[in-house]
Design an enzyme around this catalytic site. Structure first.
Site, mmCIF file in Angstrom:
data_model
loop_
_atom_site.group_PDB
_atom_site.id
_atom_site.type_symbol
_atom_site.label_atom_id
_atom_site.label_comp_id
_atom_site.label_asym_id
_atom_site.label_seq_id
_atom_site.Cartn_x
_atom_site.Cartn_y
_atom_site.Cartn_z
ATOM 1 N N TYR A 112 0.832 -1.390 -0.331
ATOM 2 C CA TYR A 112 0.008 0.017 0.042
ATOM 3 C C TYR A 112 0.951 1.257 -0.165
ATOM 4 O O TYR A 112 1.854 1.359 0.521
ATOM 5 C CB TYR A 112 -0.774 -0.007 1.150
ATOM 6 N N ILE A 132 1.636 -10.876 -4.075
ATOM 7 C CA ILE A 132 1.276 -9.242 -3.797
ATOM 8 C C ILE A 132 -0.043 -8.993 -3.743
ATOM 9 O O ILE A 132 -0.751 -9.258 -4.730
ATOM 10 C CB ILE A 132 2.010 -8.382 -5.087
ATOM 11 N N LYS A 133 -0.602 -8.133 -2.746
ATOM 12 C CA LYS A 133 -2.039 -7.813 -2.752
ATOM 13 C C LYS A 133 -1.743 -6.158 -2.882
ATOM 14 O O LYS A 133 -1.062 -5.714 -2.271
ATOM 15 C CB LYS A 133 -2.578 -8.037 -1.454
ATOM 16 N N GLN A 134 -2.596 -5.766 -3.763
ATOM 17 C CA GLN A 134 -2.568 -4.400 -4.322
ATOM 18 C C GLN A 134 -3.982 -3.851 -4.296
ATOM 19 O O GLN A 134 -5.079 -4.583 -5.053
ATOM 20 C CB GLN A 134 -1.887 -4.157 -5.688
#
Length: 357
Positions: A208, A243-245
């Site tokens: 983030y 990856i969390k976006q």
């Protein structure tokens, strides 16, 4: 009419006026042939040559083999760390059953998710009953919400060893890239991920952005494709496996905030204004998809949640992403409706008519 045709028809109905734009779009920026795309053989095809140990590969496979999407290469993860990040009241007052950790895990299981991601306390409270029934992901750090004046910082709440001890297959963490505290967070998370890999666990990074300077002339660039893409590139550098976006909503962040370096070809060739192309730019920063990109489902907005969740899933899948991580849209409603929403997301990835753009 076949089940697949019914599914596609319902999908077009949910997408409404956006159906043609999202389902028929052809990406001419970065070719799909150049990407490492999800599939049943993803671990063998992509990760086998890496420095990940056999135990890490086994746990990455455990996540991809669970739930309704098991064996497809795609993932649907239920994340519930909002009780810390946003407060228990803000998160669970609409549906108080989720103050009980068991109901969080039940929602993930009955909703057909590949994994459940939550705090040490939530997963530790029910680990002996459920850790062998669904992959656990312990979120290691959080932004506590009681400081005054209000601050935004990710603080380690747990150790990798504790996550390992309760039976988790992976750990997750957040870095607020661009924040004054980001240097410390990068060092802490990099060390934690190194330890997790040493113990055989997979790693998921919430990449983030947070800086008031990312808002320029009333425009918020926290979800700009070029800035979030660079955050992803930093995340895979410390060996995040997934990856969390947040889904990109605009572009041109580097030029607007006038920090860092970019290149004209990012905007002339590698991206367009189309949401699938913007998301593909996020993906290519994940080593062309070697690290899977999962997009966030976002906050609950009520009646439009189902449409927005399905739309996000279509964008992620057609861009070449690995899946969705959706929490508040699912747990801030009755459990049966939450299960239905999670299943609708998964149906996008199960629908062979929704192809890579």
């Amino acid at each position: 009419m076949t089940t697949a045709e019914m599914s596609s028809s319902r999908l077009e109905e949910l997408l409404g006026d956006d159906a043609s734009s999202l389902l028929d779009h052809q990406c001419t920026t970065v070719a799909a042939a150049d990407l490492h795309l999800p599939g049943p053989d993803f671990i063998d095809r992509v990760w086998l040559d890496s420095d990940r140990s056999s135990q890490v590969l086994r746990n990455l496979a455990a996540i991809r083999d669970a739930g309704r999407l098991g064996g497809t290469g795609y993932v649907s993860i239920l994340p519930v760390d909002q009780g810390i990040e946003h407060s228990g009241a803000a998160s669970f007052a609409p549906n108080p059953i989720y103050f009980d950790p068991e109901n969080i895990v039940k929602l993930a299981i009955e909703g057909g998710c590949n994994a459940v991601a939550s705090t040490l306390g939530v997963l530790g409270a029910v680990s002996r009953k459920y850790a062998h029934k669904i992959p656990f992901v312990v979120k290691l750090n959080h932004n506590e919400s009681l400081s005054l004046p209000e601050t935004y910082d990710q603080i380690m709440f747990s150790s990798v060893q504790r996550a390992y001890d309760l039976g988790a297959v992976a750990v997750g963490a957040t870095i607020y890239f661009g924040s004054p505290e980001s240097d410390r967070q990068i060092v802490e998370v990099a060390r934690a991920f190194e330890e997790a890999h040493r113990l055989g666990m997979a790693t998921i990074l919430w990449c983030y952005l947070r800086n008031s300077g990312f808002k320029v002339d009333g425009v918020d660039y926290h979800t700009a494709a070029d800035l979030t893409g660079q955050a992803n590139h930093l995340g895979v550098t410390i060996e995040a496996d997934i990856i969390k976006q947040k889904l990109p909503e605009l572009n041109g962040g580097f030029n607007a905030i006038k920090v860092g370096k970019t290149h004209p070809l990012v905007y002339e060739k590698l991206t367009t204004d189309h949401p699938i192309d913007l998301t593909r730019y996020q993906l290519i920063n994940c080593y062309m998809g070697r690290a899977g990109l999962i997009n966030s489902g976002g906050a609950s907005a009520g009646e439009t949640d189902l449409t927005e969740a399905v739309k996000t899933a279509v964008i992620n899948k057609r861009a070449g992403g690995t899946g969705l991580i959706s929490g508040r849209k699912a747990f801030q409603r009755p459990m049966d409706e939450g299960i239905g929403l999670l299943n609708a997301i998964q149906d996008v990835y199960l629908n062979e008519a929704v192809t890579i753009a």
